[in-house]
Design a protein around this motif. Sequence first.
Motif, mmCIF file in Angstrom:
data_model
loop_
_atom_site.group_PDB
_atom_site.id
_atom_site.type_symbol
_atom_site.label_atom_id
_atom_site.label_comp_id
_atom_site.label_asym_id
_atom_site.label_seq_id
_atom_site.Cartn_x
_atom_site.Cartn_y
_atom_site.Cartn_z
ATOM 1 N N SER A 1 0.845 -1.189 0.000
ATOM 2 C CA SER A 1 0.000 0.000 0.000
ATOM 3 C C SER A 1 0.879 1.237 0.000
ATOM 4 N N LYS A 2 0.269 2.383 -0.331
ATOM 5 C CA LYS A 2 1.032 3.640 -0.332
ATOM 6 C C LYS A 2 1.551 3.947 1.072
ATOM 7 N N PHE A 3 0.747 3.595 2.075
ATOM 8 C CA PHE A 3 1.179 3.834 3.457
ATOM 9 C C PHE A 3 2.442 3.030 3.750
ATOM 10 N N ASP A 4 2.424 1.737 3.392
ATOM 11 C CA ASP A 4 3.602 0.896 3.636
ATOM 12 C C ASP A 4 4.805 1.388 2.846
ATOM 13 N N GLU A 5 4.528 1.908 1.653
ATOM 14 C CA GLU A 5 5.605 2.392 0.787
ATOM 15 C C GLU A 5 6.315 3.596 1.397
ATOM 16 N N HIS A 6 5.561 4.483 2.058
ATOM 17 C CA HIS A 6 6.136 5.727 2.580
ATOM 18 C C HIS A 6 6.342 5.712 4.096
ATOM 19 N N LYS A 7 5.931 4.632 4.750
ATOM 20 C CA LYS A 7 5.971 4.596 6.209
ATOM 21 C C LYS A 7 7.376 4.847 6.757
ATOM 22 N N GLY A 8 8.362 4.139 6.210
ATOM 23 C CA GLY A 8 9.726 4.285 6.723
ATOM 24 C C GLY A 8 10.259 5.689 6.558
ATOM 25 N N GLU A 9 10.019 6.280 5.386
ATOM 26 C CA GLU A 9 10.503 7.624 5.100
ATOM 27 C C GLU A 9 9.854 8.648 6.013
ATOM 28 N N ILE A 10 8.522 8.524 6.203
ATOM 29 C CA ILE A 10 7.816 9.497 7.050
ATOM 30 C C ILE A 10 8.221 9.331 8.506
ATOM 31 N N THR A 11 8.384 8.087 8.943
ATOM 32 C CA THR A 11 8.815 7.830 10.326
ATOM 33 C C THR A 11 10.153 8.509 10.609
ATOM 34 N N LYS A 12 11.065 8.387 9.646
ATOM 35 C CA LYS A 12 12.384 9.005 9.808
ATOM 36 C C LYS A 12 12.262 10.516 9.896
ATOM 37 N N MET A 13 11.393 11.107 9.059
ATOM 38 C CA MET A 13 11.228 12.564 9.085
ATOM 39 C C MET A 13 10.565 13.034 10.373
ATOM 40 N N ILE A 14 9.658 12.215 10.932
ATOM 41 C CA ILE A 14 9.049 12.554 12.227
ATOM 42 C C ILE A 14 10.137 12.621 13.289
ATOM 43 N N GLU A 15 11.037 11.627 13.280
ATOM 44 C CA GLU A 15 12.124 11.582 14.267
ATOM 45 C C GLU A 15 13.073 12.761 14.101
ATOM 46 N N GLU A 16 13.194 13.244 12.851
ATOM 47 C CA GLU A 16 14.085 14.384 12.598
ATOM 48 C C GLU A 16 13.399 15.719 12.835
ATOM 49 N N GLY A 17 12.093 15.684 13.186
ATOM 50 C CA GLY A 17 11.366 16.903 13.491
ATOM 51 C C GLY A 17 10.887 17.670 12.277
ATOM 52 N N ALA A 18 10.780 17.017 11.141
ATOM 53 C CA ALA A 18 10.329 17.694 9.920
ATOM 54 C C ALA A 18 8.851 18.046 10.037
ATOM 55 N N SER A 19 8.461 19.145 9.402
ATOM 56 C CA SER A 19 7.059 19.544 9.408
ATOM 57 C C SER A 19 6.289 18.701 8.391
ATOM 58 N N LYS A 20 4.973 18.716 8.493
ATOM 59 C CA LYS A 20 4.158 17.958 7.544
ATOM 60 C C LYS A 20 4.261 18.539 6.144
ATOM 61 N N ALA A 21 4.471 19.849 6.052
ATOM 62 C CA ALA A 21 4.651 20.477 4.744
ATOM 63 C C ALA A 21 5.927 19.959 4.089
ATOM 64 N N GLU A 22 6.993 19.815 4.894
ATOM 65 C CA GLU A 22 8.261 19.296 4.374
ATOM 66 C C GLU A 22 8.102 17.836 3.943
ATOM 67 N N MET A 23 7.351 17.083 4.755
ATOM 68 C CA MET A 23 7.097 15.683 4.395
ATOM 69 C C MET A 23 6.346 15.587 3.083
ATOM 70 N N SER A 24 5.390 16.479 2.906
ATOM 71 C CA SER A 24 4.588 16.482 1.689
ATOM 72 C C SER A 24 5.465 16.751 0.466
ATOM 73 N N ARG A 25 6.374 17.732 0.632
ATOM 74 C CA ARG A 25 7.264 18.067 -0.492
ATOM 75 C C ARG A 25 8.207 16.910 -0.809
ATOM 76 N N GLU A 26 8.747 16.277 0.209
ATOM 77 C CA GLU A 26 9.734 15.217 0.024
ATOM 78 C C GLU A 26 9.114 13.945 -0.570
ATOM 79 N N THR A 27 7.922 13.623 -0.131
ATOM 80 C CA THR A 27 7.295 12.364 -0.563
ATOM 81 C C THR A 27 6.423 12.520 -1.800
ATOM 82 N N GLY A 28 6.010 13.774 -2.087
ATOM 83 C CA GLY A 28 5.102 13.995 -3.202
ATOM 84 C C GLY A 28 3.657 13.682 -2.853
#
Length: 207
Positions: free
Chosen positions: A164-191
């Motif tokens: 699923s798309k969630f499984d596909e991006h889960k690792g990347e988003i988890t890492k960005m959460i740990e790094e303190g990235a904003s949701k806007a930054e996550m959106s830009r990075e993941t598309g």
Amino acid sequence: MSASGQDSRAVIYLRVSTDEGKQTEENQRRELREFVEDEGYELAGEYVDHESGRKGRNEREAFDRMFEAAESREFDVLVFWSLDRFSREGIRKTIAYLQQLDSLSVGFRSYTEPYLNTDDELVSHILLSVLSYFAEYEAKKISRRTKAGIERAREEGKQIGRPSKFDEHKGEITKMIEEGASKAEMSRETGLAWGTVDRYVDRIKSE
């Protein structure tokens, strides 16, 4: 459907593999021509392919042109050397081709398999019914094997189908959460859309 006797137009479909050579092609062509003449048909054309029988209609030029001629009612009977020379795409696809010919009121005859003869209307209906039964039986067998394979994979803990798309991006988003990235930054990075990121972040944090 009766296509026997005089005034019936027949075409030959011949498929030979490239490693069989010109001699095999000419020998089969000669025998099929003699067969057409002996049966009292008018030879209306010849179609020869040097492609694998596993290729579909669009990948076999002569096969495709032969069907276009059938659709234009340019002949009444198709004569081929054997069923596996006509098609090797599997029983369901092969029978679909034969049924298509039947729907166009075009008969078919196999030179080496006399039982594949639709000159007689009653025999034609029986033959197509029997072939359809075997096609359905084969489809059910394939379905059972597929279901059994899926169930076995599930029991072994293997993932079925695409992630699923969630499984596909889960690792990347988890890492960005740990790094303190904003949701806007996550959106830009993941598309991903911001709303999708928002849902995924909530899901990850709730796990």
